[in-house]
Enzyme design. Structure first.
Site: not given
Length: 255
Positions: A109, A129
């Site tokens: 990210e 995640e």
């Protein structure tokens, strides 16, 4: 090697920022986020700096949030700025990610928050995640489908599978592929090419391309034209035209 979580050096208008926690694959804790935020502030505030490069010490770019720090109660994000102090508020000046090894979870990210990505052929990207009962809440679920086809982004987000560098390049996610160990050198070459151009025009071009292109077309044009007028009226615009006519290298002032 310094024990600072982030190393910063400046040369020829390029700020190189290195996440320096190789023992934990450059995972982000609170101190690292604060140091990265300070580096991004320096990039934007210093008129002598034109481009930033973000990389990691050792074999990996960044493995994301430090889960041990998270379990210890550390808040590894900054309110309004996000993970690394940049996922919600990237710098105004161009930022290049130089990726070796893993860029996973928050590390991916952070790379996606950069404007360009240079990656070694052995780099690996992913937002795993969901395998840990979490979601990619630092921009991965927003930026990844903006960079590659939505259904491909969904596959990686929902499976948590890693993406190889060659596949990332195939989808246009990576600007340059390099040999292992050469990502930073290639990023420096790309940054040097950018710093040769007029700094005001570079910043304005990035600003316009960061607009929400899905908004009303008239509003997009209005915002672009306001920036365009500033660039046209700049000393650098005159210098660029004069240097072209005189067949010499421009001497940019940044104003």
């Amino acid at each position: 090697m310094s024990d600072k979580p982030v190393l910063v050096s400046a040369d020829s208008g390029i700020l190189t920022v290195t996440i320096n926690r190789p023992a934990v694959r450059n995972a982000i804790d609170r101190a690292t986020t604060l140091a990265l935020a300070d580096a991004m502030d320096r990039l934007d505030a210093d008129d002598d700096l034109r481009v930033g490069i973000l990389t990691g010490t050792g074999d990996h770019f960044c493995a994301g949030m430090d889960l041990k720090a998270f379990l210890a109660g550390e808040r590894v994000e900054i309110e309004g700025r996000g993970l690394g102090g940049l996922t919600q508020r990237p710098p105004r000046k161009p930022l290049i990610a130089a990726v070796e090894g893993y860029a996973l979870a928050g590390g991916f990210e952070i790379a996606l928050a950069c404007d360009m990505i240079v990656a070694a052929q052995t780099a690996r990207f992913g937002i795993p995640e969901v395998k840990r009962g979490l979601i990619a809440g630092s921009g991965g679920l927003v930026r990844l489908p903006q960079r590659i086809p939505r259904q491909i982004a969904l596959e990686y987000a929902l499976t948590g599978r890693m993406m190889e560098a060659a596949t990332a390049a195939q989808w246009g996610l990576v600007n340059r592929l390099t040999a292992t160990g050469a990502a930073l050198d290639m990023a420096l070459e790309l940054a040097a090419e950018i710093t040769g151009n007029a700094p005001l025009a570079v910043r304005a071009s990035k600003q316009i391309m960061d607009f929400d292109q899905n908004g009303p077309e008239a509003e997009v044009w209005q915002r672009q034209n306001a920036i365009l007028e500033t660039v046209i009226a700049s000393q650098d615009a005159t210098e660029g035209a004069r240097a072209f006519a005189e067949k010499r290298k421009p001497d940019w002032s940044g104003i």
